[in-house]
Motif scaffolding. Structure first.
Motif, PDB file in Angstrom:
ATOM      1  N   GLY A   1       2.014  -1.075  -0.259  1.00  0.00           N
ATOM      2  CA  GLY A   1       2.024  -2.512  -1.036  1.00  0.00           C
ATOM      3  C   GLY A   1       0.729  -2.527  -1.420  1.00  0.00           C
ATOM      4  O   GLY A   1       0.039  -2.409  -1.967  1.00  0.00           O
ATOM      5  N   VAL A   2       0.461  -3.669  -2.232  1.00  0.00           N
ATOM      6  CA  VAL A   2       0.002  -4.406  -3.144  1.00  0.00           C
ATOM      7  C   VAL A   2      -1.921  -3.712  -2.446  1.00  0.00           C
ATOM      8  O   VAL A   2      -2.876  -3.585  -3.291  1.00  0.00           O
ATOM      9  CB  VAL A   2      -0.249  -5.824  -3.228  1.00  0.00           C
ATOM     10  N   ALA A   3      -2.299  -4.356  -1.077  1.00  0.00           N
ATOM     11  CA  ALA A   3      -3.554  -3.953  -0.530  1.00  0.00           C
ATOM     12  C   ALA A   3      -3.890  -2.034  -0.227  1.00  0.00           C
ATOM     13  O   ALA A   3      -4.846  -1.599  -0.484  1.00  0.00           O
ATOM     14  CB  ALA A   3      -3.203  -4.235   1.066  1.00  0.00           C
TER      15      ALA A   3
ATOM     16  N   ILE B   1       6.418 -11.815   6.095  1.00  0.00           N
ATOM     17  CA  ILE B   1       5.622 -11.164   6.275  1.00  0.00           C
ATOM     18  C   ILE B   1       6.175  -9.513   6.029  1.00  0.00           C
ATOM     19  O   ILE B   1       6.339  -8.958   7.007  1.00  0.00           O
ATOM     20  CB  ILE B   1       4.209 -11.025   6.298  1.00  0.00           C
ATOM     21  N   VAL B   2       6.757  -8.347   5.911  1.00  0.00           N
ATOM     22  CA  VAL B   2       7.853  -7.490   6.128  1.00  0.00           C
ATOM     23  C   VAL B   2       6.553  -6.758   5.666  1.00  0.00           C
ATOM     24  O   VAL B   2       6.381  -6.239   4.502  1.00  0.00           O
ATOM     25  CB  VAL B   2       8.802  -7.338   5.015  1.00  0.00           C
ATOM     26  N   ASP B   3       6.708  -5.803   6.579  1.00  0.00           N
ATOM     27  CA  ASP B   3       5.894  -4.532   6.072  1.00  0.00           C
ATOM     28  C   ASP B   3       6.097  -3.233   6.443  1.00  0.00           C
ATOM     29  O   ASP B   3       6.732  -2.950   7.787  1.00  0.00           O
ATOM     30  CB  ASP B   3       4.360  -4.671   7.373  1.00  0.00           C
ATOM     31  N   GLY B   4       7.142  -3.050   5.230  1.00  0.00           N
ATOM     32  CA  GLY B   4       7.897  -1.843   5.205  1.00  0.00           C
ATOM     33  C   GLY B   4       7.322  -0.385   4.578  1.00  0.00           C
ATOM     34  O   GLY B   4       6.012  -0.435   4.367  1.00  0.00           O
TER      35      GLY B   4
ATOM     36  N   ILE C   1      -6.737   1.982  -2.870  1.00  0.00           N
ATOM     37  CA  ILE C   1      -7.148   3.027  -4.153  1.00  0.00           C
ATOM     38  C   ILE C   1      -7.844   2.701  -5.579  1.00  0.00           C
ATOM     39  O   ILE C   1      -8.896   4.171  -5.441  1.00  0.00           O
ATOM     40  CB  ILE C   1      -5.814   3.414  -4.569  1.00  0.00           C
ATOM     41  N   ALA C   2      -7.776   1.758  -6.108  1.00  0.00           N
ATOM     42  CA  ALA C   2      -7.914   1.425  -6.866  1.00  0.00           C
ATOM     43  C   ALA C   2      -9.555   1.153  -6.742  1.00  0.00           C
ATOM     44  O   ALA C   2     -10.647   1.645  -7.948  1.00  0.00           O
ATOM     45  CB  ALA C   2      -7.611  -0.012  -7.902  1.00  0.00           C
TER      46      ALA C   2
END
Length: 101
Positions: free
Chosen positions: A16-18, A9-12, A23-24
């Motif tokens: 990201g989706v999370a 898993i790359v946390d750049g 926010i949604a």
């Protein structure tokens, strides 16, 4: 040997989706709160309007009853005045000078 698949898993940098889901979620909750507040305000306004209409109807009814009572009192007052005038005429004709008070 077969090639092994890498599951890293790359946390750049960036979102990201999370983050977008968070926010949604916040936007959805805020929108729901605004809609709920608007619904409550509309409901309170409707109840207030109905209460004012009931109050107006009650005031009109009481006013009409008071006017009827006033008319009745005026009629009784007129009858008392007529009887007083008749009594005065009667006393003047039949009992002149005989009052003891």
């Amino acid at each position: 040997m077969l090639a092994q698949a890498q599951t890293t898993i790359v946390d750049g940098p960036g979102f990201g989706v999370a983050e977008w889901i968070g926010i949604a979620t916040v936007i959805t909750v805020a929108f729901g709160a605004v809609v709920g507040a608007i619904v409550q305000l509309v409901r309170l306004r409707r109840e207030n309007t109905e209460q004012h209409a009931e109050g107006r109807a009650l005031v009109t009814d009481v006013r009409d009853r008071l006017l009827d009572l006033h008319t009745s009192v005026n009629r009784v007052d007129d009858k008392v005045d007529q009887l007083d005038a008749r009594l005065d005429r009667h006393e003047n004709i039949h009992h002149r000078g005989r009052r003891k008070w």
